[in-house]
Design an enzyme around this catalytic site. Structure first.
Site, mmCIF file in Angstrom:
data_model
loop_
_atom_site.group_PDB
_atom_site.id
_atom_site.type_symbol
_atom_site.label_atom_id
_atom_site.label_comp_id
_atom_site.label_asym_id
_atom_site.label_seq_id
_atom_site.Cartn_x
_atom_site.Cartn_y
_atom_site.Cartn_z
ATOM 1 N N HIS A 25 12.987 -2.815 4.039
ATOM 2 C CA HIS A 25 13.474 -2.172 5.256
ATOM 3 C C HIS A 25 13.898 -3.263 6.241
ATOM 4 O O HIS A 25 13.096 -4.123 6.604
ATOM 5 C CB HIS A 25 12.340 -1.326 5.838
ATOM 6 C CG HIS A 25 12.706 -0.570 7.071
ATOM 7 N ND1 HIS A 25 13.324 0.664 7.030
ATOM 8 C CD2 HIS A 25 12.534 -0.861 8.376
ATOM 9 C CE1 HIS A 25 13.511 1.095 8.264
ATOM 10 N NE2 HIS A 25 13.051 0.186 9.115
ATOM 11 N N ASP A 27 15.390 -4.185 9.910
ATOM 12 C CA ASP A 27 15.662 -3.699 11.266
ATOM 13 C C ASP A 27 16.741 -4.545 11.919
ATOM 14 O O ASP A 27 16.589 -5.757 12.046
ATOM 15 C CB ASP A 27 14.391 -3.771 12.115
ATOM 16 C CG ASP A 27 13.424 -2.647 11.777
ATOM 17 O OD1 ASP A 27 13.885 -1.503 11.618
ATOM 18 O OD2 ASP A 27 12.218 -2.924 11.678
ATOM 19 N N HIS A 58 18.144 -0.295 8.895
ATOM 20 C CA HIS A 58 17.903 0.560 10.064
ATOM 21 C C HIS A 58 18.633 -0.041 11.269
ATOM 22 O O HIS A 58 18.234 -1.079 11.780
ATOM 23 C CB HIS A 58 16.382 0.620 10.278
ATOM 24 C CG HIS A 58 15.939 1.375 11.485
ATOM 25 N ND1 HIS A 58 14.644 1.294 11.969
ATOM 26 C CD2 HIS A 58 16.590 2.234 12.313
ATOM 27 C CE1 HIS A 58 14.536 2.055 13.036
ATOM 28 N NE2 HIS A 58 15.694 2.628 13.277
ATOM 29 N N GLY A 134 12.204 -1.352 18.880
ATOM 30 C CA GLY A 134 12.637 -2.603 19.482
ATOM 31 C C GLY A 134 11.741 -3.792 19.261
ATOM 32 O O GLY A 134 12.192 -4.919 19.300
ATOM 33 N N GLY A 136 8.271 -5.501 16.957
ATOM 34 C CA GLY A 136 7.303 -5.354 15.878
ATOM 35 C C GLY A 136 5.887 -5.307 16.444
ATOM 36 O O GLY A 136 5.655 -5.657 17.601
ATOM 37 N N GLY A 137 4.945 -4.843 15.634
ATOM 38 C CA GLY A 137 3.533 -4.946 15.981
ATOM 39 C C GLY A 137 3.025 -4.031 17.086
ATOM 40 O O GLY A 137 2.014 -4.322 17.712
ATOM 41 N N ASP A 167 8.138 4.877 10.709
ATOM 42 C CA ASP A 167 8.431 3.459 10.935
ATOM 43 C C ASP A 167 7.794 3.046 12.252
ATOM 44 O O ASP A 167 8.134 3.573 13.301
ATOM 45 C CB ASP A 167 9.963 3.288 10.983
ATOM 46 C CG ASP A 167 10.412 1.853 11.182
ATOM 47 O OD1 ASP A 167 9.565 0.932 11.135
ATOM 48 O OD2 ASP A 167 11.628 1.650 11.374
ATOM 49 N N GLY A 168 6.850 2.116 12.158
ATOM 50 C CA GLY A 168 6.224 1.572 13.360
ATOM 51 C C GLY A 168 4.729 1.827 13.391
ATOM 52 O O GLY A 168 4.295 2.975 13.367
ATOM 53 N N GLY A 169 3.945 0.755 13.401
ATOM 54 C CA GLY A 169 2.493 0.893 13.543
ATOM 55 C C GLY A 169 1.784 1.435 12.315
ATOM 56 O O GLY A 169 0.647 1.918 12.413
ATOM 57 N N GLY A 189 5.369 -3.230 8.183
ATOM 58 C CA GLY A 189 5.818 -4.586 8.499
ATOM 59 C C GLY A 189 4.639 -5.509 8.648
ATOM 60 O O GLY A 189 4.191 -6.154 7.696
HETATM 61 ZN ZN ZN Z 1 12.937 0.195 11.202
#
Ligand code: ZN
Length: 216
Positions: A25, A27, A58, A134, A136-137, A167-169, A189
C-alpha cells in the site's frame, strides 16, 4: 510503505515479501489535500521494478484526475482516490477503470457513508480511513467501524463485490474489531515496519484476523 525505511526501500520490500503480505500500500500525499508531502509516481515505478507484489496506490491528493494516468502508467494495480478531493469523482473512477486498473474510493473519518453510496457500483474497493489522513502512526478512530458495518451491509443488500479496506492505526488490537465489522483488506504500516521482526508482526495480525473470521 509510508512506514518503511526510505533509505533502504528494497530491504523493506523483501521483508514484506518474506512475511507473505498480499500487496504493498503506497500513500501519495501532495501537501495540499493533506499537509504532508510524500512520494510521486517515481516510487511506484521503482517498486514495480523490484517486486511482483501488487501495488495498491492511495492518492491523498487534491486533483487525482490530473495524475491518475501517470500513476497507472507507473505501475499501480489499484488506484484509490478520495471522495473529498477536488474532482469529478465519477469521471475519475471511470478513467481508472478504462485503463484496466482496479479503482478504489476513499472516505475520511468524518465523511458519511451515505455520501459514497451512489458511487459504489463503480468501485472495486471502498477505503474507510480510520485516522485523519496525512500522517503515519496516528491512533485508530474506533467510531469509523460503524461506517464499515454500514458498508458491509450495503454490499450484501445490493450484491456489490467491493472490498472494504481500513487504513490508519491498525494494530493487533484494532484489527479484530475491524474484521468483525466487515473489513477484508487491512493496511498496516507502523505496526509492521515499526517492528524488528516483520514476519512475526504480519503473522500476529493475520492470526487475529483469522480468529475473528472464524467467529472468535
Ligand atoms: Zn493509505
Amino acid at each position: 510503505m509510508l512506514a518503511a525505511n526510505f533509505a533502504n526501500l528494497e530491504a523493506d520490500v523483501r521483508k514484506a515479501e518474506a512475511a507473505g503480505v498480499d500487496c504493498l500500500h503506497v500513500d501519495i500525499m501532495d501537501g495540499h489535500f493533506v499537509p504532508n508531502l510524500s512520494f510521486g509516481p517515481e516510487i511506484v515505478a521503482t517498486l514495480k521494478r523490484i517486486t511482483q507484489l501488487p501495488l495498491d496506490v492511495h492518492l491523498m491528493i487534491q486533483q487525482p484526475d490530473r495524475y491518475a494516468r501517470t500513476f497507472i502508467e507507473a505501475g499501480a494495480d489499484t488506484l484509490t482516490v478520495h471522495l473529498e478531493a477536488y474532482h469529478d469523482v465519477k469521471r475519475t473512477l471511470g478513467l481508472i477503470r478504462d485503463m484496466g486498473c482496479k479503482c478504489g474510493l476513499a472516505i475520511n473519518p468524518l465523511t458519511l457513508f451515505q455520501n459514497a453510496t451512489s458511487l459504489l457500483k463503480r468501485v472495486d474497493l471502498l477505503l474507510c480511513m480510520t485516522v485523519n489522513p496525512g500522517f503515519g502512526g496516528q491512533p485508530f478512530i474506533i467510531e469509523v467501524l460503524e461506517k464499515v458495518r454500514l458498508a458491509r451491509a450495503y454490499a450484501e443488500q445490493h450484491g456489490l463485490p467491493y472490498d472494504i479496506q481500513v487504513d490508519g492505526g491498525l494494530t493487533s488490537e484494532t484489527i479484530g474489531p475491524s474484521v468483525a465489522a466487515g473489513a477484508n483488506v487491512i493496511v498496516a504500516g507502523t505496526s509492521v515496519f515499526g517492528q524488528k521482526d516483520v514476519t512475526a508482526a504480519v503473522k500476529l495480525l493475520r492470526n487475529r484476523a483469522a480468529e475473528v473470521s472464524a467467529g472468535g
